[in-house]
Design an enzyme around this catalytic site. Structure first.
Site, PDB file in Angstrom:
ATOM      1  N   HIS A  89      30.297  38.010  40.123  1.00 26.93           N
ATOM      2  CA  HIS A  89      29.668  38.128  41.436  1.00 26.93           C
ATOM      3  C   HIS A  89      28.806  39.382  41.537  1.00 26.93           C
ATOM      4  CE1 HIS A  89      32.295  41.452  42.618  1.00 26.93           C
ATOM      5  NE2 HIS A  89      33.282  40.778  42.047  1.00 26.93           N
ATOM      6  N   GLU A 188      40.124  37.082  41.381  1.00 28.56           N
ATOM      7  CA  GLU A 188      40.378  38.416  40.847  1.00 28.56           C
ATOM      8  C   GLU A 188      41.879  38.705  40.809  1.00 28.56           C
ATOM      9  OE1 GLU A 188      39.873  40.655  38.868  1.00 28.56           O
ATOM     10  OE2 GLU A 188      38.030  41.569  39.604  1.00 28.56           O
TER      11      GLU A 188
END
Length: 332
Positions: A89, A188
């Site tokens: 990202h 994550e």
């Protein structure tokens, strides 16, 4: 199960196949690597060139795609080859906060908060720079599509907002059939940090109505824990299982995953790829051999989760005061 019949136990073994991309090679410095030109594709011949491109008119990407498809065509029923396009990202507000306060102060105090006086980083959104980094990835894909890069046949995205937004900016408008699937477990490292707590399913659906949720996706975050943070080895096991699920249920060869630094670190590790840190917004492809192996999967040693580290000088951390001796890296 009938007549006492038993099914043989097996598992999917994932292994990196080097030799196709610069990021495979130890000599390539991740800090100096620029993915935007050709995602690291090495200019080289393939054994399929003579039949596929006898006149030398095809691009490197076209010859690469043919080579990978031929590997699959010639493989037995237990083996396949996949190309995973791993995208990190763009910069999120949590990245800015960690840079601002320093990693030690971030880990022991600020990551546990929902934000500061400048704003929030819970389920962190992209900063303007993060959006620009996703636009850079969009341009890189656009350029490589003109060179014949194989279009991803499937798109998987972490449920955290910064990945949802990055994938949207990266692939929208490219005419690649962007129909992303939100997959819970490619997120994550889980726990403690509020930036890693996802929004509700309803909130995600409202902001990204064209995205599809994987089966079983729950309304609220079932994984995030305010008291404990997942160990790196537990993250490795989670990402291994996630990729196994993807390749077991998806026969496509070319697959895009938009995820996080930790998730990508784990994917590279469990497939046997060398460590390769990506900058925010970066993209690397990797070639993975998937093999159905009879027997039990090797046991992974899983370390327990951890609690937040204790701040060395808590009041200084909270007040944003730098003390070069007690709080290394705190910079405001």
């Amino acid at each position: 199960m009938m007549g006492g019949e038993q099914h043989a136990e097996s598992y999917l073994e994932l292994s990196n196949v080097p030799g196709y991309f610069l990021q495979d090679e130890e000599a390539t410095d991740p800090a100096k690597f620029d993915y935007t030109s050709n995602f690291g594709l090495i200019e080289r011949p393939y054994g399929t060139d003579a039949d596929f491109d006898p006149d030398g008119r095809q691009t490197q990407w076209q010859r690469f795609e043919q080579h990978i498809r031929q590997l699959n065509a010639e493989s037995d029923a237990t083996t396949s080859y996949r190309v995973l396009f791993l995208g990190r990202h763009g910069q999120g507000y949590h990245n800015v906060a960690e840079d601002f306060y320093g990693t030690e102060a971030w880990d022991c105090y600020w990551s546990l908060q929902e934000g500061d006086e400048k704003g929030t980083w819970i389920d962190a959104h992209l900063t303007p720079l993060g959006v620009a980094q996703a636009q850079t990835a969009h341009s890189a894909w656009e350029s490589q599509l003109a060179q014949g890069i194989p279009i991803p046949q499937s798109f998987y995205v972490s449920p955290l907002n910064r990945c949802l937004a990055t994938a949207n900016v990266t692939f929208s408008g490219l005419n690649v059939g962007f129909e992303p699937i939100i997959k819970e477990n490619i997120r994550e490292t889980i726990g403690l940090h509020t930036c890693d707590k996802r929004s509700t399913k309803a909130e995600i659906a409202a902001e990204y109505p064209l995205y599809t949720f994987e089966e079983g996706f729950t309304e609220t975050d079932p994984l995030w824990d305010a008291q404990l943070r997942e160990s790196n080895s537990a993250r490795d096991a989670r990402l291994l299982q996630a990729v196994r699920e993807i390749v077991a249920g998806d026969s496509n060869i070319f697959i895009s995953l938009t995820a996080h630094s930790g998730a990508i670190t784990s994917i590279l590790k469990v497939t046997g790829h060398r460590p390769f840190a990506l900058t925010t917004g970066g993209v690397i492809p990797v070639v993975v051999m998937v093999r159905n192996v009879h027997g039990r999967a090797p046991v992974m040693e899983i370390e327990p989760p951890t609690t937040a580290p204790k701040c060395i000088a808590e009041e200084e951390v909270k007040q944003g005061v730098r003390t070069s001796v007690e709080i290394v890296g705190l910079d405001v």
